[in-house]
Design a protein around this motif. Structure first.
Motif, PDB file in Angstrom:
ATOM      1  N   GLU A   1      31.724 -13.581  13.677  1.00 52.77           N
ATOM      2  CA  GLU A   1      30.865 -12.442  13.364  1.00 52.77           C
ATOM      3  C   GLU A   1      31.025 -11.382  14.445  1.00 52.77           C
ATOM      4  O   GLU A   1      31.003 -11.690  15.631  1.00 52.77           O
ATOM      5  CB  GLU A   1      29.402 -12.881  13.285  1.00 52.77           C
ATOM      6  N   TYR A   2      31.160 -10.143  14.015  1.00 53.76           N
ATOM      7  CA  TYR A   2      31.330  -9.026  14.940  1.00 53.76           C
ATOM      8  C   TYR A   2      30.030  -8.767  15.709  1.00 53.76           C
ATOM      9  O   TYR A   2      28.952  -8.750  15.133  1.00 53.76           O
ATOM     10  CB  TYR A   2      31.728  -7.765  14.165  1.00 53.76           C
ATOM     11  N   VAL A   3      30.152  -8.578  17.008  1.00 55.93           N
ATOM     12  CA  VAL A   3      29.007  -8.238  17.858  1.00 55.93           C
ATOM     13  C   VAL A   3      29.139  -6.766  18.217  1.00 55.93           C
ATOM     14  O   VAL A   3      30.142  -6.356  18.814  1.00 55.93           O
ATOM     15  CB  VAL A   3      28.990  -9.092  19.155  1.00 55.93           C
ATOM     16  N   LYS A   4      28.148  -5.983  17.833  1.00 54.63           N
ATOM     17  CA  LYS A   4      28.178  -4.554  18.135  1.00 54.63           C
ATOM     18  C   LYS A   4      28.038  -4.361  19.640  1.00 54.63           C
ATOM     19  O   LYS A   4      27.098  -4.864  20.259  1.00 54.63           O
ATOM     20  CB  LYS A   4      27.041  -3.849  17.399  1.00 54.63           C
ATOM     21  N   PRO A   5      28.989  -3.641  20.265  1.00 56.96           N
ATOM     22  CA  PRO A   5      28.914  -3.425  21.717  1.00 56.96           C
ATOM     23  C   PRO A   5      27.666  -2.638  22.106  1.00 56.96           C
ATOM     24  O   PRO A   5      27.212  -1.775  21.359  1.00 56.96           O
ATOM     25  CB  PRO A   5      30.171  -2.612  22.032  1.00 56.96           C
ATOM     26  N   GLN A   6      27.139  -2.954  23.278  1.00 56.15           N
ATOM     27  CA  GLN A   6      25.974  -2.229  23.776  1.00 56.15           C
ATOM     28  C   GLN A   6      26.366  -0.802  24.131  1.00 56.15           C
ATOM     29  O   GLN A   6      27.416  -0.572  24.717  1.00 56.15           O
ATOM     30  CB  GLN A   6      25.415  -2.905  25.034  1.00 56.15           C
ATOM     31  N   LYS A   7      25.518   0.137  23.774  1.00 57.60           N
ATOM     32  CA  LYS A   7      25.762   1.544  24.111  1.00 57.60           C
ATOM     33  C   LYS A   7      25.139   1.900  25.456  1.00 57.60           C
ATOM     34  O   LYS A   7      25.684   2.697  26.197  1.00 57.60           O
ATOM     35  CB  LYS A   7      25.192   2.462  23.018  1.00 57.60           C
ATOM     36  N   ARG A   8      24.002   1.286  25.762  1.00 53.71           N
ATOM     37  CA  ARG A   8      23.298   1.593  27.003  1.00 53.71           C
ATOM     38  C   ARG A   8      23.806   0.673  28.107  1.00 53.71           C
ATOM     39  O   ARG A   8      23.921  -0.531  27.923  1.00 53.71           O
ATOM     40  CB  ARG A   8      21.798   1.380  26.804  1.00 53.71           C
ATOM     41  N   VAL A   9      24.111   1.247  29.255  1.00 57.33           N
ATOM     42  CA  VAL A   9      24.564   0.462  30.404  1.00 57.33           C
ATOM     43  C   VAL A   9      23.353   0.164  31.282  1.00 57.33           C
ATOM     44  O   VAL A   9      22.643   1.080  31.700  1.00 57.33           O
ATOM     45  CB  VAL A   9      25.633   1.236  31.215  1.00 57.33           C
ATOM     46  N   ALA A  10      23.116  -1.104  31.552  1.00 56.14           N
ATOM     47  CA  ALA A  10      21.984  -1.500  32.389  1.00 56.14           C
ATOM     48  C   ALA A  10      22.174  -0.991  33.812  1.00 56.14           C
ATOM     49  O   ALA A  10      23.282  -1.035  34.352  1.00 56.14           O
ATOM     50  CB  ALA A  10      21.841  -3.025  32.388  1.00 56.14           C
ATOM     51  N   PHE A  11      21.099  -0.517  34.404  1.00 57.45           N
ATOM     52  CA  PHE A  11      21.147  -0.036  35.790  1.00 57.45           C
ATOM     53  C   PHE A  11      20.966  -1.234  36.716  1.00 57.45           C
ATOM     54  O   PHE A  11      19.851  -1.672  36.978  1.00 57.45           O
ATOM     55  CB  PHE A  11      20.064   1.015  36.026  1.00 57.45           C
ATOM     56  N   THR A  12      22.088  -1.787  37.177  1.00 54.62           N
ATOM     57  CA  THR A  12      22.077  -2.921  38.097  1.00 54.62           C
ATOM     58  C   THR A  12      22.953  -2.585  39.291  1.00 54.62           C
ATOM     59  O   THR A  12      23.793  -1.677  39.224  1.00 54.62           O
ATOM     60  CB  THR A  12      22.625  -4.198  37.435  1.00 54.62           C
ATOM     61  N   ARG A  13      22.772  -3.317  40.356  1.00 55.35           N
ATOM     62  CA  ARG A  13      23.594  -3.118  41.556  1.00 55.35           C
ATOM     63  C   ARG A  13      25.076  -3.284  41.214  1.00 55.35           C
ATOM     64  O   ARG A  13      25.916  -2.475  41.601  1.00 55.35           O
ATOM     65  CB  ARG A  13      23.173  -4.115  42.633  1.00 55.35           C
ATOM     66  N   PHE A  14      25.395  -4.338  40.465  1.00 59.65           N
ATOM     67  CA  PHE A  14      26.781  -4.594  40.097  1.00 59.65           C
ATOM     68  C   PHE A  14      27.359  -3.432  39.290  1.00 59.65           C
ATOM     69  O   PHE A  14      28.460  -2.953  39.572  1.00 59.65           O
ATOM     70  CB  PHE A  14      26.878  -5.902  39.305  1.00 59.65           C
ATOM     71  N   ASN A  15      26.625  -2.970  38.267  1.00 55.98           N
ATOM     72  CA  ASN A  15      27.120  -1.865  37.444  1.00 55.98           C
ATOM     73  C   ASN A  15      27.239  -0.569  38.235  1.00 55.98           C
ATOM     74  O   ASN A  15      28.129   0.241  37.988  1.00 55.98           O
ATOM     75  CB  ASN A  15      26.230  -1.670  36.222  1.00 55.98           C
ATOM     76  N   LEU A  16      26.348  -0.373  39.193  1.00 56.81           N
ATOM     77  CA  LEU A  16      26.442   0.806  40.066  1.00 56.81           C
ATOM     78  C   LEU A  16      27.755   0.773  40.859  1.00 56.81           C
ATOM     79  O   LEU A  16      28.487   1.753  40.915  1.00 56.81           O
ATOM     80  CB  LEU A  16      25.251   0.871  41.021  1.00 56.81           C
ATOM     81  N   PHE A  17      28.053  -0.385  41.458  1.00 60.73           N
ATOM     82  CA  PHE A  17      29.308  -0.519  42.208  1.00 60.73           C
ATOM     83  C   PHE A  17      30.508  -0.336  41.293  1.00 60.73           C
ATOM     84  O   PHE A  17      31.501   0.286  41.674  1.00 60.73           O
ATOM     85  CB  PHE A  17      29.382  -1.866  42.916  1.00 60.73           C
ATOM     86  N   LEU A  18      30.434  -0.868  40.078  1.00 63.03           N
ATOM     87  CA  LEU A  18      31.535  -0.708  39.128  1.00 63.03           C
ATOM     88  C   LEU A  18      31.703   0.757  38.748  1.00 63.03           C
ATOM     89  O   LEU A  18      32.822   1.270  38.724  1.00 63.03           O
ATOM     90  CB  LEU A  18      31.287  -1.568  37.883  1.00 63.03           C
ATOM     91  N   ARG A  19      30.587   1.457  38.480  1.00 59.16           N
ATOM     92  CA  ARG A  19      30.670   2.891  38.166  1.00 59.16           C
ATOM     93  C   ARG A  19      31.366   3.653  39.283  1.00 59.16           C
ATOM     94  O   ARG A  19      32.199   4.527  39.048  1.00 59.16           O
ATOM     95  CB  ARG A  19      29.263   3.472  37.950  1.00 59.16           C
ATOM     96  N   ASP A  20      31.021   3.312  40.531  1.00 58.22           N
ATOM     97  CA  ASP A  20      31.594   3.998  41.690  1.00 58.22           C
ATOM     98  C   ASP A  20      32.900   3.366  42.159  1.00 58.22           C
ATOM     99  O   ASP A  20      33.390   3.674  43.241  1.00 58.22           O
ATOM    100  CB  ASP A  20      30.568   4.035  42.824  1.00 58.22           C
ATOM    101  N   GLU A  21      33.452   2.475  41.334  1.00 52.81           N
ATOM    102  CA  GLU A  21      34.747   1.841  41.563  1.00 52.81           C
ATOM    103  C   GLU A  21      34.829   1.110  42.899  1.00 52.81           C
ATOM    104  O   GLU A  21      35.849   1.118  43.571  1.00 52.81           O
ATOM    105  CB  GLU A  21      35.879   2.851  41.392  1.00 52.81           C
ATOM    106  N   PHE A  22      33.716   0.505  43.271  1.00 51.29           N
ATOM    107  CA  PHE A  22      33.641  -0.322  44.478  1.00 51.29           C
ATOM    108  C   PHE A  22      34.100   0.434  45.728  1.00 51.29           C
ATOM    109  O   PHE A  22      34.760  -0.137  46.598  1.00 51.29           O
ATOM    110  CB  PHE A  22      34.439  -1.621  44.309  1.00 51.29           C
ATOM    111  N   CYS A  23      33.729   1.715  45.814  1.00 57.12           N
ATOM    112  CA  CYS A  23      34.039   2.455  47.041  1.00 57.12           C
ATOM    113  C   CYS A  23      32.878   3.382  47.398  1.00 57.12           C
ATOM    114  O   CYS A  23      32.125   3.834  46.530  1.00 57.12           O
ATOM    115  CB  CYS A  23      35.359   3.211  46.937  1.00 57.12           C
ATOM    116  N   CYS A  24      32.750   3.621  48.704  1.00 57.18           N
ATOM    117  CA  CYS A  24      31.694   4.474  49.233  1.00 57.18           C
ATOM    118  C   CYS A  24      31.858   5.879  48.668  1.00 57.18           C
ATOM    119  O   CYS A  24      32.956   6.449  48.719  1.00 57.18           O
ATOM    120  CB  CYS A  24      31.764   4.491  50.757  1.00 57.18           C
ATOM    121  N   GLN A  25      30.797   6.454  48.166  1.00 60.02           N
ATOM    122  CA  GLN A  25      30.856   7.788  47.577  1.00 60.02           C
ATOM    123  C   GLN A  25      30.789   8.904  48.609  1.00 60.02           C
ATOM    124  O   GLN A  25      30.871  10.079  48.257  1.00 60.02           O
ATOM    125  CB  GLN A  25      29.754   7.949  46.528  1.00 60.02           C
TER     126      GLN A  25
END
Length: 194
Positions: free
Chosen positions: A80-104
Motif C-alpha cells: 500500500e502506498y504511503v503518502k509522504p509527509q509534507k510538513r517537516v518536523a522541527f527537530t534538532r536532527f532536521n535542523l542540522f540536516l537542513r543546514d547540511e551539518f555545517c555551521c551557518q
C-alpha cells in the motif's frame, strides 16, 4: 513495532544488528532517505509473512523456524502506498540536516549546536526561521547579541524547509552501510548529470 509499521525506521544502525532491509514505498522509492528507511530483518520477514510487503531482493543468508526456512530480505516494497509527509518536523536532527551539518556562520563541520539568530533574551523564538546550526566557537562568540553586535554573518537566511528539500539533503548524506542490493533502488529519481 507500535504505531504505523510502515513508517517506523531504525535510526541507530547498531539496533539493526545484521541484515537490515531497505523499505520502499509502493512506487519503489525509499520512504525516507534520512534516516534511510530500514527495518531489522525480523520486521521485514514478519511483514512479508503478513503479506504487507513484497520481497524484491534477498541476502544469501537464511533463517529457520520450526517449519519454514526464509532467505533474509534485503529490499521490500510496501503493498500500500504511503503518502509522504509534507510538513517537516522541527527537530534538532532536521535542523542540522537542513543546514547540511555545517555551521551557518563559519561553515565548520563537526561538533554542532544550534543558535537563535535573534536571541531569546531579545524576544527571539525557537522556530525554523530563527534557529541555525552553529559550531561551539561561533555560538559562544555570538552569545546573547545580535548578528550586528557580534560581527557574525549568516551564510544563508534560515527558513522552513520543504519535504522535498529534506529528501534531497538526505541523499547527500548516505548512512555508513549501503548494501549492494539496495543500489538499484536508491537515487534512481535523482537528476542525471550531463
Amino acid at each position: 513495532m507500535d504505531g504505523d509499521f510502515r513508517t517506523q525506521f531504525v535510526r541507530d544502525p547498531a539496533a539493526l544488528k545484521h541484515y537490515p532491509a531497505l523499505v520502499l514505498n509502493a512506487d519503489y522509492r525509499p520512504l525516507s532517505y534520512y534516516p534511510l528507511s530500514l527495518w531489522p530483518w525480523q520486521e521485514a520477514i514478519k511483514a512479508a509473512v503478513l503479506e504487507r510487503v513484497q520481497i524484491v531482493a534477498e541476502y544469501d543468508h537464511v533463517v529457520r523456524s520450526q517449519r519454514h526456512e526464509f532467505r533474509i530480505p534485503s529490499v521490500v516494497v510496501l503493498k500500500e502506498y504511503v503518502k509522504p509527509q509534507k510538513r517537516v518536523a522541527f527537530t534538532r536532527f532536521n535542523l542540522f540536516l537542513r543546514d547540511e551539518f555545517c555551521c551557518q556562520y563559519c561553515g565548520a563541520r563537526g561538533d554542532l549546536t544550534f543558535d537563535h539568530v535573534v536571541p531569546r533574551s531579545r524576544g527571539g523564538i525557537t522556530s525554523w526561521e530563527n534557529v541555525v546550526a552553529a559550531c561551539s566557537p561561533c555560538n559562544l562568540r555570538k552569545g546573547s547579541r545580535t548578528l550586528r553586535q557580534s560581527g557574525l554573518h549568516l551564510r544563508r537566511p534560515p527558513r522552513t524547509p520543504t519535504a522535498e528539500e529534506m529528501q534531497a539533503h538526505g541523499r547527500r548524506f548516505p548512512p555508513n552501510h549501503l548494501h549492494v542490493s539496495w543500489m538499484d533502488y536508491l537515487y534512481w529519481d535523482a537528476e542525471l548529470e550531463a
